[in-house]
Scaffold this motif. Sequence first.
Motif, PDB file in Angstrom:
ATOM      1  N   GLU B 228       0.842  -1.180   0.000  1.00 28.17           N
ATOM      2  CA  GLU B 228       0.000   0.000   0.000  1.00 28.17           C
ATOM      3  C   GLU B 228       0.887   1.244   0.000  1.00 28.17           C
ATOM      4  O   GLU B 228       1.984   1.236   0.545  1.00 28.17           O
ATOM      5  CB  GLU B 228      -0.887   0.014   1.242  1.00 28.17           C
ATOM      6  N   PRO B 231       0.188   5.294   3.893  1.00 27.54           N
ATOM      7  CA  PRO B 231      -0.957   5.519   4.764  1.00 27.54           C
ATOM      8  C   PRO B 231      -0.634   6.550   5.844  1.00 27.54           C
ATOM      9  O   PRO B 231       0.508   6.640   6.285  1.00 27.54           O
ATOM     10  CB  PRO B 231      -1.203   4.139   5.368  1.00 27.54           C
ATOM     11  N   ASP B 244      -2.861  -6.145   9.039  1.00 20.40           N
ATOM     12  CA  ASP B 244      -2.359  -5.384   7.909  1.00 20.40           C
ATOM     13  C   ASP B 244      -1.233  -4.459   8.319  1.00 20.40           C
ATOM     14  O   ASP B 244      -0.744  -3.661   7.543  1.00 20.40           O
ATOM     15  CB  ASP B 244      -3.478  -4.551   7.293  1.00 20.40           C
ATOM     16  N   ASP B 246      -0.368  -1.661   9.027  1.00 20.13           N
ATOM     17  CA  ASP B 246      -0.185  -0.218   8.932  1.00 20.13           C
ATOM     18  C   ASP B 246      -1.193   0.570   9.754  1.00 20.13           C
ATOM     19  O   ASP B 246      -2.364   0.322   9.760  1.00 20.13           O
ATOM     20  CB  ASP B 246      -0.283   0.219   7.467  1.00 20.13           C
ATOM     21  N   MET B 247      -0.688   1.521  10.469  1.00 19.10           N
ATOM     22  CA  MET B 247      -1.572   2.386  11.241  1.00 19.10           C
ATOM     23  C   MET B 247      -1.605   3.765  10.609  1.00 19.10           C
ATOM     24  O   MET B 247      -0.587   4.294  10.203  1.00 19.10           O
ATOM     25  CB  MET B 247      -1.052   2.595  12.662  1.00 19.10           C
ATOM     26  N   PRO B 248      -2.733   4.335  10.529  1.00 17.21           N
ATOM     27  CA  PRO B 248      -2.904   5.598   9.829  1.00 17.21           C
ATOM     28  C   PRO B 248      -3.308   6.777  10.689  1.00 17.21           C
ATOM     29  O   PRO B 248      -3.158   6.759  11.892  1.00 17.21           O
ATOM     30  CB  PRO B 248      -4.049   5.261   8.899  1.00 17.21           C
ATOM     31  N   ALA B 249      -3.763   7.756  10.054  1.00 17.88           N
ATOM     32  CA  ALA B 249      -4.378   8.939  10.654  1.00 17.88           C
ATOM     33  C   ALA B 249      -3.469   9.748  11.577  1.00 17.88           C
ATOM     34  O   ALA B 249      -2.713   9.235  12.387  1.00 17.88           O
ATOM     35  CB  ALA B 249      -5.616   8.557  11.417  1.00 17.88           C
ATOM     36  N   VAL B 250      -3.617  11.019  11.428  1.00 19.97           N
ATOM     37  CA  VAL B 250      -2.827  11.916  12.258  1.00 19.97           C
ATOM     38  C   VAL B 250      -3.597  12.256  13.512  1.00 19.97           C
ATOM     39  O   VAL B 250      -4.770  12.568  13.467  1.00 19.97           O
ATOM     40  CB  VAL B 250      -2.524  13.233  11.501  1.00 19.97           C
TER      41      VAL B 250
END
Lengths: 253, 253
Positions: B228, B231, B244, B246-250
């Motif tokens: 991906e 992210p 998965d 990956d960790m997202p978001a601010v």
Amino acid sequence: MATGRTHRPATRSRGIPEATVARLPLYLRALTALSERSVPTVSSEELATAAGVNSAKLRKDFSYLGSYGTRGVGYDVEYLVYQISRELGLTQDWPVAIVGIGNLGAALANYGGFASRGFRVAALIDADPAMAGTPVAGIAVQHTDDLDRIISENGVSIGVITTPPGAAQQVCDRLVAAGVTSILNFAPTVLSVPEGVDVRKVDLSIELQILAFHEQRKAGEDATAEDEGAPPMRATPAGRKGPDGDMPAVMPA
Amino acid sequence: MATGRTHRPATRSRGIPEATVARLPLYLRALTALSERSVPTVSSEELATAAGVNSAKLRKDFSYLGSYGTRGVGYDVEYLVYQISRELGLTQDWPVAIVGIGNLGAALANYGGFASRGFRVAALIDADPAMAGTPVAGIAVQHTDDLDRIISENGVSIGVITTPPGAAQQVCDRLVAAGVTSILNFAPTVLSVPEGVDVRKVDLSIELQILAFHEQRKAGEDATAEDEGAPPMRATPAGRKGPDGDMPAVMPA
DNA sequence: ATGTCTTTGTGAACGCGTGCACAAAGATTG
DNA sequence: CAATCTTTGTGCACGCGTTCACAAAGACAT
Ligand SMILES: NC(=O)c1ccc[n+]([C@@H]2O[C@H](COP(=O)([O-])OP(=O)(O)OC[C@H]3O[C@@H](n4cnc5c(N)ncnc54)[C@H](O)[C@@H]3O)[C@@H](O)[C@H]2O)c1
Ligand SMILES: NC(=O)c1ccc[n+]([C@@H]2O[C@H](COP(=O)([O-])OP(=O)(O)OC[C@H]3O[C@@H](n4cnc5c(N)ncnc54)[C@H](O)[C@@H]3O)[C@@H](O)[C@H]2O)c1
């Protein structure tokens, strides 16, 4: 786990129930609105209200994606927007081809909200030679003869059919043959496709008829004692209802 | 709030299940085609194939309307067309008003299949003063100021909303206040209406997103290993589940 | 730390929709 | 009239989706 493949190709959703998948876009829309207002977190209750669903249902839906909430606080808006977008496959670009650039096809091509979420109108295709080259929504219409090449070159996997009903199946076959595996059909036609191809239909006529059904029901409630069931005259076993179709009556052409 | 026993107006369908009602238009369409070819009778198997459903389902659907078939023969086409038409309320005229005559509204107004089944475009309404009087599909567009009068005078009970999302709720409120009790909404908005008013929505964006979900899943079946892009980042309290990774978001901390 | 308060995540019950399978109804044939 | 054949109408079981209700998780205050 594979419980045999007894003609059940539909319910193969990756763990996520179909009904949930259908609601994810709704949540995403509500979340996007919150995001634009810089709202940091939202509770299931608030979000459910905004999306027009039951809060328990929303929580259960999210539980299929994983545990993204924080008890006592709610859900992180940005985080959830990303998770749902990723789950729906909106983090990538989806080139879409519209076939049949008439009233409806042109309206769709001009629709701005289209591209706003990963969908890009990659090609407009029509059978009318006079339209070839004509720009619609800034995109030149291409002729059906090149359909196969257009689909391949642009890597289109999602096709939108807005042709007259009579041409829908043929267009569908050509799209599938060219590599399209998802079709959104606006023509009032039952499309037949090979396994592995998804078809969703949008049928204005059906929607109106469903509304009419309920509308009639409401009207009937007021005058329940009215002449509700006078016409039927069920053809009882005694009287044969052969070709003498008694009272077919009104017939929309 | 919590245990508020909200009424359940949905399941008020007079015996006929909602799912069945939604299929009746499908059967009607197939039957109309048969009727035009002067086919006298049809078996549940044939009709089911034409409508794209299971034959047992079709028979059960018809059983809710009554026993209109003849064992060993099938169903009388003309008779069934009439019965379904009557059940759906299509034996009467339904004046429809379209509000928001832009790309989509104009396309709908020009749509011929509209009037073919008891629905008649009685009025076109738009907020743009410049459009007032302009004929679209042979009907002069009228201004929103007169909405109330237009609805009343024409006895419109079904309204179609094709305005921008921001105006949809307001337009909806005005339609309902004027007497409309059924709404077909094309704007991507969750409409709030009083009890007794039916709303159905047609949402192109949602349909595409559902297709994208399945499309992504199909593509993923071949190659599960993918990278991906980039992210968003956001550290979750604990390393909850990470299938998965990956960790997202601010986090706006 | 401990208690309180908020809100999630989910087990369980329930209802609806679907599809199978078959008895019964009626047509058709001899 | 009886036998046979076709197709309906539906009882039944099963799975999906919805909703309730609540224990547990975590934030927040003291
Ligand atoms: N217009 C609406 O509001 C509306 C609403 C509901 C459903 N529909 C359905 O959507 C479809 C399109 O409606 P419309 O009003 O835009 O019709 P239209 O006649 O305006 O447009 C149809 C277009 O399809 C093209 N076409 C015909 N055969 C083709 C083929 N084989 N390959 C490619 N293109 C072909 C025609 O050249 C034409 O441009 C119809 O099936 C209609 O029933 C339309
Ligand atoms: N065009 C499409 O293919 C398409 C597809 C999916 C959804 N939609 C939705 O349908 C709606 C209409 O789309 P469009 O492309 O036709 O937009 P558009 O901008 O072309 O048309 C909107 C029309 O509504 C009128 N309007 C605005 N406010 C109004 C009000 N308060 N009362 C009455 N009329 C008002 C405008 O004057 C304009 O004529 C939008 O909500 C859009 O998101 C459109």
